[in-house]
Enzyme design. Structure first.
Site, PDB file in Angstrom:
ATOM      1  N   HIS A 106      33.734  43.527  37.840  1.00 54.29           N
ATOM      2  CA  HIS A 106      32.353  43.911  38.213  1.00 54.29           C
ATOM      3  C   HIS A 106      32.125  43.819  39.724  1.00 54.29           C
ATOM      4  CE1 HIS A 106      32.446  39.947  37.443  1.00 54.29           C
ATOM      5  NE2 HIS A 106      31.341  39.829  38.176  1.00 54.29           N
ATOM      6  N   ARG A 137      32.903  44.058  29.921  1.00 54.12           N
ATOM      7  CA  ARG A 137      31.781  43.641  29.906  1.00 54.12           C
ATOM      8  C   ARG A 137      30.981  44.353  28.875  1.00 54.12           C
ATOM      9  NH1 ARG A 137      30.050  39.425  34.628  1.00 54.12           N
ATOM     10  NH2 ARG A 137      32.093  38.700  34.785  1.00 54.12           N
ATOM     11  N   GLU A 175      31.228  34.973  26.229  1.00 54.14           N
ATOM     12  CA  GLU A 175      30.488  34.016  27.286  1.00 54.14           C
ATOM     13  C   GLU A 175      29.289  34.590  27.711  1.00 54.14           C
ATOM     14  OE1 GLU A 175      33.513  32.703  30.224  1.00 54.14           O
ATOM     15  OE2 GLU A 175      34.545  34.786  29.766  1.00 54.14           O
ATOM     16  N   SER A 223      28.442  35.860  30.160  1.00 54.33           N
ATOM     17  CA  SER A 223      28.604  36.546  31.516  1.00 54.33           C
ATOM     18  C   SER A 223      28.772  38.185  30.880  1.00 54.33           C
ATOM     19  CB  SER A 223      29.794  36.157  32.476  1.00 54.33           C
ATOM     20  OG  SER A 223      30.826  35.926  31.547  1.00 54.33           O
TER      21      SER A 223
HETATM   22  C1  G1P Z   1      33.023  35.080  36.024  1.00 55.23           C
HETATM   23  C2  G1P Z   1      32.197  34.709  34.510  1.00 55.23           C
HETATM   24  C3  G1P Z   1      33.240  34.237  33.789  1.00 55.23           C
HETATM   25  C4  G1P Z   1      34.068  35.409  33.407  1.00 55.23           C
HETATM   26  C5  G1P Z   1      34.822  35.879  34.667  1.00 55.23           C
HETATM   27  C6  G1P Z   1      35.638  36.856  34.530  1.00 55.23           C
HETATM   28  O1  G1P Z   1      33.501  33.950  36.366  1.00 55.23           O
HETATM   29  O2  G1P Z   1      31.314  33.498  34.787  1.00 55.23           O
HETATM   30  O3  G1P Z   1      32.472  34.140  32.406  1.00 55.23           O
HETATM   31  O4  G1P Z   1      35.132  35.240  32.422  1.00 55.23           O
HETATM   32  O5  G1P Z   1      34.098  35.983  35.619  1.00 55.23           O
HETATM   33  O6  G1P Z   1      34.972  38.182  34.034  1.00 55.23           O
HETATM   34  P1  G1P Z   1      33.320  32.856  37.541  1.00 55.23           P
HETATM   35  O7  G1P Z   1      32.886  33.713  38.821  1.00 55.23           O
HETATM   36  O8  G1P Z   1      31.904  32.221  36.940  1.00 55.23           O
HETATM   37  O9  G1P Z   1      34.542  31.838  37.747  1.00 55.23           O
HETATM   38 ZN    ZN Z   2      35.414  43.197  33.731  1.00 54.70          ZN
END
Ligand code: G1P
Ligand code: ZN
Length: 553
Positions: free
Chosen positions: A123, A292, A373, A375
């Site tokens: 993203h 996502r 998750e 997220s």
């Molecule tokens: C973030 C999200 C986590 C997800 C990852 C990849 O990681 O918090 O849940 O798995 O992106 O999409 P973070 O930046 O917090 O380490």
């Molecule tokens: Zn992604």
């Protein structure tokens, strides 16, 4: 099978190089600014490190594809040349270099490939000033295990040369096979296998009826990222939703200028549509690489933690899960809503560190069926990645079978299980040293916190999360700080492992509410006291100079 075109034996060169010290994979592969990846030898070294960490790749089958972001063309050409230089037997590439992350996982599994290389920064923003990323997946279709990620990092510190083939300019636009020396390059339809898998999991007939009545409307915002072609094929062609159901369906290398991030702040256009006059019945979005999901009802936001809990509760209504679930898993900061459902169903619920890679061993061992998750990531054992369109189809299937709208399904859930209010605050682009100092200072104070009073709240426990993978036995430490309040509240604090500029501090807040008169509050109001606890114990303003988060969701 198409006839294999032969392009003659390519010349393979060994290029001298020197290790880069910043190639340790983060939460999800290696993410850096495009400019860093474009530096001479940077990408080549990292890919060679992957091949070395795997013990050589001669004769292997490799799946490659990505979200099509800026720099993907160059990266794909380089990776193909390195793969040929290292004697890969078969290279399976999505047409145009495109493969959503779940579709890549699907293809690795369907083809029995040895591994995959995914070109995506999820993203994160795209374009020349944006981010790029390289992610490795194993033969189970999932992200490299934590041990493999560490092996890749160690290999990256030892790379002194790479082997690369001189290849003619290749086109990835035509389906079929080309032989490049010992390697067969196969360009495949990126959507076909994935769409077929979705048809096996969900009741397409029922969902088709939902759309056929003409009373149900979906808007899926692909945010000019990779899911556009998948969503058009699945929703508009196979399920009969009218043309225009998929918004921003054409993938662009800069995602149209905005980050392809399906959270309610960035996906403001969709949120406005859902909050406007005459909203559709379901609004959904996915991110750059399609793993996502954001789910919205008319005037209603479904928190991803609640989404996981609702899908778990009703899973038996969906053909692919009709036999029930073996267990569920969630990342530690994700609210405990799904735990309550698991307890009711009498199935285990695992709490893992942040990142999909921790779910792999549980899924492989058949211990869990669904996982997620906070997220905006939800998925199941159908693949080894989270899966955005899968989540939307799951919701559509539930709506079709129950006849209930999104809001009713979630409200009923709260009435049955209580509501787990949840919020996350991100502080971005912090000075990494200051962020580390903040984390370290709080970690050092943890043991003194239980028994102290902050405002109206008494703190009852505090620790740093550690995890022992129950299947692989591998230990992970330093996975976030947790503080619990007497009334069941929880504050979690951790540093992101996916940022490319400075450090990102993430604060997570959640609390269970069972009072029937308090189930419809706004999450910020319900959690304000926990936000105050975090500020008081961590001294965020003092450490960072910031008085408010950059993102609050
Ligand atoms: C973030 C999200 C986590 C997800 C990852 C990849 O990681 O918090 O849940 O798995 O992106 O999409 P973070 O930046 O917090 O380490
Ligand atoms: Zn992604």
């Amino acid at each position: 099978m198409n006839e294999v075109e032969r392009l003659g034996a390519p010349v393979v060169r060994t290029v001298e190089s020197r290790p880069f010290s910043d190639q340790r994979p983060g939460t999800s592969g290696l993410r850096r600014k495009v400019a860093r990846f474009a530096e001479p030898h940077y990408l080549e070294n990292f890919v060679q490190a992957i091949f070395d960490a795997l013990g050589g790749v001669a004769g292997c089958t490799l799946v490659v594809g990505g979200d099509g972001r800026y720099f993907s063309d160059r990266a794909l050409a380089t990776i193909v040349a390195l793969a040929v230089g290292n004697g890969v037997g078969r290279l399976v590439v999505g047409r145009g270099g495109l493969l959503s992350t779940p579709a890549a996982s699907c293809l690795i599994r369907a083809r029995g490939a040895d591994f995959g290389v995914l070109l995506t920064a999820s993203h994160n923003p795209g374009g020349p000033d944006g981010d790029f990323g390289v992610k490795v997946n194993g033969p189970n279709g999932g992200p490299a295990s934590p041990e493999l990620a560490e092996r890749i990092w160690r290999a990256s510190l030892a790379v002194e040369r790479y082997r690369i083939a001189d290849l003619p300019a290749l086109s990835f636009d035509r389906l079929g096979e080309v032989r490049l020396g010992a390697t067969v390059l196969e360009v495949v339809d990126p959507v076909a296998d994935y769409a077929a898998l979705m048809e096996r999991l969900f009741d397409f007939e029922r969902i088709r009826e939902l759309f056929a009545r003409g009373r149900f409307r979906l808007r899926f915002d692909a945010l000019h990222a990779v899911t556009g072609p998948y969503a058009v094929e699945i929703f508009e062609r196979r399920l009969g939703a009218p043309p225009g159901t998929v918004l921003h369906a054409e993938p662009r290398e800069d995602f149209g200028g905005a980050p392809p991030d399906p959270n309610p702040v960035v996906a403001a256009e969709l949120v406005a549509l859902m909050n406007g006059d005459d909203p559709p019945d379901l609004g959904a979005a996915s991110d750059g690489d399609g793993d996502r999901n954001l789910i919205l009802g008319p005037g209603f936001y479904v928190n991803p933690c609640d989404s996981l809990a609702v899908l778990t509760h009703h899973a038996r209504l969906v053909p692919g899960y009709a036999r029930g679930l073996a267990g569920v898993a969630r990342s530690m900061p994700t609210s405990r809503a799904v735990d309550r459902v698991a307890a009711r169903l009498g199935i285990p619920c695992y709490e893992t560190p942040v990142g999909w890679k921790y779910f792999g061993s549980l899924l492989d061992a058949g211990r869990v069926t669904l996982c997620g998750e906070e997220s905006f990531g939800t998925g199941s054992d159908h693949l080894r990645e989270k899966d955005g369109l899968w989540a939307v189809l799951f919701w559509l299937n539930l709506i079709a079978v129950t006849g209930k709208p999104v809001r009713a399904l979630v409200r009923e859930h709260w009435q049955t299980f209580g509501r787990d209010y949840f919020a996350r605050h991100d502080y971005e682009h912090l000075d990494p040293e200051r962020a580390a100092a903040l984390y370290g200072a709080l970690r050092d104070r943890l043991s003194s916190l239980p028994g102290t009073q902050v405002g109206e709240r008494t703190l009852v426990a505090a620790d740093e999360f550690r995890y022992r993978d129950p299947v692989a036995g591998v230990e992970s430490e330093g996975e976030g700080l947790r503080i619990f309040t007497e009334d069941g509240g929880r504050v979690v604090l951790r540093l992101s492992g996916t940022d490319t500029e400075g450090a990102t501090l993430r604060l997570y807040f959640d609390r269970h509410e069972t009072d029937p008169t308090r189930l419809e509050l706004a999450a910020p109001a319900a959690l304000a006291d926990l936000v105050a606890v975090a500020e008081e114990v961590a001294g965020i303003a003092a450490h960072t100079g910031r008085t408010r988060p950059d993102l609050a969701i």
